[in-house]
Design an enzyme around this catalytic site. Structure first.
Site, short mmCIF file in Angstrom:
data_model
loop_
_atom_site.label_atom_id
_atom_site.label_comp_id
_atom_site.label_asym_id
_atom_site.label_seq_id
_atom_site.Cartn_x
_atom_site.Cartn_y
_atom_site.Cartn_z
CG ASP A 53 24.74 27.72 -7.90
OD1 ASP A 53 24.43 28.36 -7.25
OD2 ASP A 53 23.39 27.80 -8.39
CG ASP B 118 22.67 33.25 -7.59
OD1 ASP B 118 23.71 32.58 -6.78
OD2 ASP B 118 21.60 32.13 -7.48
CG HIS C 12 20.84 27.33 -0.39
ND1 HIS C 12 21.14 27.49 -1.51
CD2 HIS C 12 20.01 28.21 -0.41
CE1 HIS C 12 20.69 28.95 -2.39
NE2 HIS C 12 19.62 29.08 -1.51
NE ARG D 43 15.04 26.12 -3.72
CZ ARG D 43 14.32 25.24 -4.19
NH1 ARG D 43 13.36 25.31 -4.65
NH2 ARG D 43 15.31 24.40 -4.61
CD GLN D 44 9.75 29.74 0.47
OE1 GLN D 44 9.98 29.12 -1.26
NE2 GLN D 44 9.14 30.69 0.78
CG ASP E 58 -0.08 -0.32 2.80
OD1 ASP E 58 0.99 0.48 2.51
OD2 ASP E 58 -0.72 -0.64 3.41
N GLY E 59 2.41 1.03 -0.05
CA GLY E 59 3.07 2.04 -0.18
C GLY E 59 3.67 2.74 0.94
CD GLU E 60 0.82 2.39 6.08
OE1 GLU E 60 1.06 1.42 7.21
OE2 GLU E 60 -0.76 2.81 5.76
CE LYS F 130 18.98 32.44 -9.03
NZ LYS F 130 19.57 30.79 -8.55
C1 R5P Z 1 19.65 29.27 -5.15
O1 R5P Z 1 19.70 30.23 -5.26
C2 R5P Z 1 20.76 28.05 -5.37
O2 R5P Z 1 22.01 28.23 -5.28
C3 R5P Z 1 20.98 27.36 -6.61
O3 R5P Z 1 20.95 28.72 -7.50
C4 R5P Z 1 19.46 26.91 -7.27
O4 R5P Z 1 18.87 26.39 -6.27
C5 R5P Z 1 19.46 26.63 -8.71
O5 R5P Z 1 18.72 25.65 -8.82
P1 R5P Z 1 17.28 25.75 -10.17
O6 R5P Z 1 18.60 24.43 -11.01
O7 R5P Z 1 16.35 25.28 -10.45
O8 R5P Z 1 17.80 27.21 -11.45
#
Ligand code: R5P
Length: 306
Positions: A218, A168, A127, A94-95, A36-38, A191
């Site tokens: 990155d 970025d 990150h 990230r959030q 069942d996916g558990e 970015k």
């Molecule tokens: C976010 O700023 C991280 O450093 C990466 O630049 C980001 O996660 C890259 O995401 P994607 O490959 O979806 O552009």
């Protein structure tokens, strides 16, 4: 007492490295799905009276969290003195801010969740952006190591006359360290994220670097849009095809193919998430941090010292 290392599926090479470098032995962890996916979890090795280290990189974390939680809780019930997590990739960072009203602060809440599952965590280049360190999110000891030296070594060995490029502003922390160690110039681009799969990148004047090979660095490649847009901008300015290096190659939904088709010189990642692009070894960087955590945990529980 030697630690027992348990590997979540797909983490056997990391677990093997931990056993090689730490006073630890490999344990047996069975993880499978019920029809069942558990998730079914069974620890098949003795863990009573000894620390347990779970090897589990946490890309695609939603699929893995239940197995990790069940394994850690079971280890404790069976008498493990502490349960640590070695997660080369630590997700949900990230959030860290509410960008739109009502959004979940998932960086904070995931950290709280994981802090209730294990006693310590070690990872590679998390990150972190607006939160300066993992201690700002995690209620348990959380330690990170950086892959910068290993990336620098790879660049020195493979690229002649590089110019390091951060796509970025957030990437400045990684790319700056790499450039310092390579002894090469560095530029960071600007970015703007327009959506999950859409970014817009502004480039400064790069004319002074036209004779050099660009190396985009990155921390994460997810959809690949960031690196693809950065490479497109570099091409428009007359620079050579760039190398793309990411610490964590998540490669969401065909991103690797898209990057390869975008005319990169090559795509290279550290082995924090298993992938054919893995060319930079970082598992061994985690073992001193894990040894440190094991020693601290032993000292606080009054156990045998490492
Ligand atoms: C976010 O700023 C991280 O450093 C990466 O630049 C980001 O996660 C890259 O995401 P994607 O490959 O979806 O552009």
């Amino acid at each position: 007492m030697r630690a027992t290392v348990l590997a979540l599926p797909g983490n056997a090479p990391l677990a093997a490295r931990l056993v090689l470098d730490l006073p630890a032995r490999m344990g047996r962890l069975e993880v499978r799905r019920f029809p069942d996916g558990e998730t079914y979890v069974r620890i098949g090795s003795p863990v009573a009276g000894r620390p347990v280290v779970i090897a589990a990189t946490l890309d695609r974390p939603d699929e893995k969290l239940i197995a990790l939680s069940l394994a850690a809780a079971t280890a404790r019930e069976l008498g493990a003195t502490a349960v640590g997590l070695v997660a080369p990739y630590l997700p949900y960072l990230r959030q860290d801010r509410r960008f739109r009203s009502g959004e979940a602060l998932s960086a904070k809440h995931f950290a709280r969740l994981l802090s209730g599952v294990v006693d310590w965590v070690v990872t590679v280049d998390p990150h972190l952006h607006r939160v300066p360190d993992l201690g700002g999110l995690y209620a348990i000891p959380a330690e990170s190591v950086t892959a910068a030296s290993r990336i620098a070594q790879w660049v020195r060995e493979h690229v002649q006359a590089p110019v390091l490029v951060g796509p970025d502003e957030e990437s400045r922390q990684w790319v700056g360290r790499v450039a310092d160690e390579v002894g090469a110039p560095v530029v960071t681009l600007l970015k703007r994220r327009l959506g999950d799969r859409e970014v817009c990148i502004e480039l400064p004047d790069l004319a002074p670097y036209r004779g050099r090979t660009p190396v985009l660095v990155d921390d994460i490649v997810s959809t690949g849009r960031t690196l693809i847009e950065a490479a497109r901008g570099l091409a428009k300015l007359g620079l050579a095809s760039p190398w793309c290096i990411a610490v964590h190659g998540i490669f969401a939904g065909g991103a690797y193919g898209r990057l390869q088709a975008a005319g990169m010189a090559g795509v290279v990642t550290c082995n924090t998430v298993r992938h054919p692009s893995n060319a930079i070894e970082v598992h061994d960087l985690l073992t001193p941090a894990a040894a440190h955590r094991l020693a601290e945990a032993a000292a606080t529980s009054g156990g045998e010292s490492w």
